[in-house]
Structure formats: C-alpha cells, structure tokens
Enzyme design. Structure first.
Site, PDB file in Angstrom:
ATOM      1  N   GLU A 138       0.823  -1.214   0.000  1.00  0.00           N
ATOM      2  CA  GLU A 138       0.000   0.000   0.000  1.00  0.00           C
ATOM      3  C   GLU A 138       0.859   1.266   0.000  1.00  0.00           C
ATOM      4  O   GLU A 138       0.522   2.260  -0.660  1.00  0.00           O
ATOM      5  CB  GLU A 138      -0.934  -0.011   1.211  1.00  0.00           C
ATOM      6  CG  GLU A 138      -1.924  -1.170   1.240  1.00  0.00           C
ATOM      7  CD  GLU A 138      -2.808  -1.214   0.007  1.00  0.00           C
ATOM      8  OE1 GLU A 138      -3.085  -0.142  -0.566  1.00  0.00           O
ATOM      9  OE2 GLU A 138      -3.216  -2.325  -0.387  1.00  0.00           O
ATOM     10  N   HIS A 141       1.911   2.108  -3.407  1.00  0.00           N
ATOM     11  CA  HIS A 141       0.892   2.846  -4.157  1.00  0.00           C
ATOM     12  C   HIS A 141       1.022   4.342  -3.893  1.00  0.00           C
ATOM     13  O   HIS A 141       0.895   5.165  -4.807  1.00  0.00           O
ATOM     14  CB  HIS A 141      -0.504   2.375  -3.741  1.00  0.00           C
ATOM     15  CG  HIS A 141      -0.953   1.108  -4.398  1.00  0.00           C
ATOM     16  ND1 HIS A 141      -0.875   0.913  -5.760  1.00  0.00           N
ATOM     17  CD2 HIS A 141      -1.502  -0.028  -3.879  1.00  0.00           C
ATOM     18  CE1 HIS A 141      -1.359  -0.290  -6.053  1.00  0.00           C
ATOM     19  NE2 HIS A 141      -1.739  -0.880  -4.934  1.00  0.00           N
ATOM     20  N   GLU A 208      -1.159  -2.931  -9.682  1.00  0.00           N
ATOM     21  CA  GLU A 208      -1.026  -3.909  -8.600  1.00  0.00           C
ATOM     22  C   GLU A 208       0.274  -4.691  -8.744  1.00  0.00           C
ATOM     23  O   GLU A 208       0.965  -4.951  -7.755  1.00  0.00           O
ATOM     24  CB  GLU A 208      -2.229  -4.863  -8.615  1.00  0.00           C
ATOM     25  CG  GLU A 208      -3.537  -4.235  -8.163  1.00  0.00           C
ATOM     26  CD  GLU A 208      -3.459  -3.710  -6.742  1.00  0.00           C
ATOM     27  OE1 GLU A 208      -2.915  -4.405  -5.869  1.00  0.00           O
ATOM     28  OE2 GLU A 208      -3.941  -2.587  -6.503  1.00  0.00           O
TER      29      GLU A 208
END
Length: 310
Positions: A138, A141, A208
């Site tokens: 995460e 990201h 992803e």
C-alpha cells in the site's frame, strides 16, 4: 529482474492511460466536434482538481474508520514508520482501523497527506511478517502516485461514459426525426463505455503488479507478501466457494481489478533477493485487543427461505 519488471509495468501504464485519453477524445469529437475536445479537457481538469481536494478523512469516514492512537498496535505502527522511511515519504501515513470482518487494506491521500486503513479481519488473520508485506504494497501505491493515476483513469472513463450517453440520446432524437445516422459512430458510442472500463481494469492490474514489486523491494522479503496473498486467497475465497456446487466459477482475466493471485505469487517468488535489508518483525500476530465487530457467520444457503442468509 527488478528493472525489467519496472520498465514493463511503466510501459503498460502509459499505453493504458494513453488509450483511455484517446478514447475520450474520439468520443468528444464524434459527439461535439472540435469544441468537444475543449470541453472534455476542461471537464477532465476540473474532475482531477475536485478529486485532489477530497480529504483522506472524508473517504475513511465512509468506511467508519477510526484513527489508531500511538499506544494501539505499536508493532504495526513501527512497521509503518520503517516502511515510510525506506520509501522516502515526506510524512508517515496515518494508520486507521476499519470495523469489518472482510480481509482488506487500502491507502488514500497523496505523498504529503496519506493514510492506511486496515480492517479488523485482516489484523486478526495475518502475522506481522505478512502485514509488513501488505503495508509495503500500500505504501508503494502512495510513493508511486498510483492513487492519482487511478483517479485520472476514473475521470477519463466517467467522461467517456457521459459523452457516450449524451451522444446516444441525440442519435435517438435524430432517428425519430428521420435523419440518417452513421452506423460506425453509433457502434463507437455503444461500445465506448465497455472499452473504457476494460482499459481502467487493465490499468488497475498493472499498478497492482508494480506495487507488489516495489513493496517487496521495501521489505526485502518477497515471500512475506506472497504468503499474505496466499492467505487472502484461501480465506476470502472459501466464504463464497462453499455456497456453490463445484467450487469457484472462473471469471475472465479482463474483468478483474486485481491480477490472479497465482500469477502475483509467481512473480514475487521469481524476484532476486532485494538489496535492502529485510525488515525485522516479530514472528507472532498483532494484538488488536477485543474486536469491535460483532461475530457474523459465513453466508449459507437457506432453502426454506429461498435465499442466502447470514
């Protein structure tokens, strides 16, 4: 290996974003002509500006997430601080707890003001090593600006859908008046929303893969994230697979927001050992304390009531 993965994912992202922008431009030209391109650019800029003004707290409020105090989950908060330092983020992401049994974690915000949300179910299902891999994913990201990239793709797709709808309404009016309609333009307006949606899904899968790669580099432990993905697949899949005879119904890869778990694990396990030192975590699970989520059974088929019940 790391460089080839990065180049390939960056190329995929550029192609998919470019394809979405080109599709929107073609639809704008088809419906409105040259002025449509100007309006599309103006609406796209306004959409990106408005989405950048949304506070992470507003988004988290929709999930009833609450911020964790410094005394709560000190092991997990230590992992977040270490990962933020390795990622060279200007600030440490705030950690939030989501009262849900679903196994999920997500990031919101920008590099300067970001937050990480973890569900109660995920905290109780993962070891600290697995959580480190998920949190690194995460944080990748956030570092890579994926949240803005996906926001841009979402704005382009929504504008394409809106202009296609307006164009189809106009064509319906023209048909009622007996005006000849170019069938090529009609087909383009009909299928543009589907094409735009597939491009957005493809972009999501590419980002992803990239977050998996960067997250493994942050922790220096690709096996930790691979283990977490395997646990997610096993626990999340079993809830629904038990409802239907024959197990899981395979869905087309083009319709998935995330790549197949098997492929993600294969790519992670093929990575060479990272140059970064492996992040050190305790081998046990985090201790989130008493759950604030009421116990809920897995859904099951209730034949007398003719439906799925909890």
């Amino acid at each position: 290996m790391h460089r080839s993965h990065t180049v390939r994912n960056t190329l995929h992202t550029t192609i998919l974003i470019g394809g979405s922008a080109l599709l929107m431009a073609v639809i704008a030209w088809t419906v409105y002509g040259p002025p449509g391109l100007i309006w599309a650019a103006m609406l796209g800029a306004f959409g990106m500006w408005s989405m950048s003004r949304i506070s992470p707290k507003m988004v988290l409020g929709l999930y009833k997430a609450r911020p964790l105090t410094p005394d709560e989950l000190p092991e997990v908060q230590g992992i977040v601080r270490e990962l933020a330092k390795r990622a060279d983020l200007p600030g440490i992401p705030h950690l939030y707890h989501v009262p849900s049994r679903i196994l999920n974690a997500f990031a919101v915000g920008s590099r300067e003001d970001s937050a990480l949300a973890i569900t109660d179910g995920l905290l109780r299902s993962m070891s600290l090593r697995q959580l480190a891999g998920i949190l690194a994913h995460e944080i990748s990201h956030i570092r890579s600006g994926d949240l803005r990239v996906m926001a841009l793709a979402d704005v382009l797709t929504r504008l394409t859908n809106l202009m296609s709808l307006i164009g189809l309404i106009g064509i319906a009016a023209f048909l009622g008046a007996g005006i000849q309609i170019p069938w090529l333009g009609l087909l383009l307006l009909v299928f543009a929303p589907t094409i735009g949606g597939l491009l957005q899904l493809g972009l999501s899968r590419t980002r992803e893969y990239d977050a998996d790669l960067e997250g493994a580099a942050l922790t220096g432990d690709p096996e930790g994230l691979a283990s977490a993905l395997l646990t997610l697949e096993r626990k999340q899949g079993n809830v629904w697979e038990g409802l239907f005879p024959g197990g899981r119904v395979p869905d087309p890869s083009l319709l998935r927001t995330h790549p197949r778990t098997e492929e993600r694990i294969r790519r992670l396990m093929s990575l060479a050992p990272s140059g970064a030192s492996q992040i050190v975590v305790a081998p046990d699970r985090p201790r989130p304390g008493p759950s604030i989520v009421p116990p809920v059974r897995n859904p099951r088929i209730h034949w007398p009531r003719m439906g799925i019940w909890y």
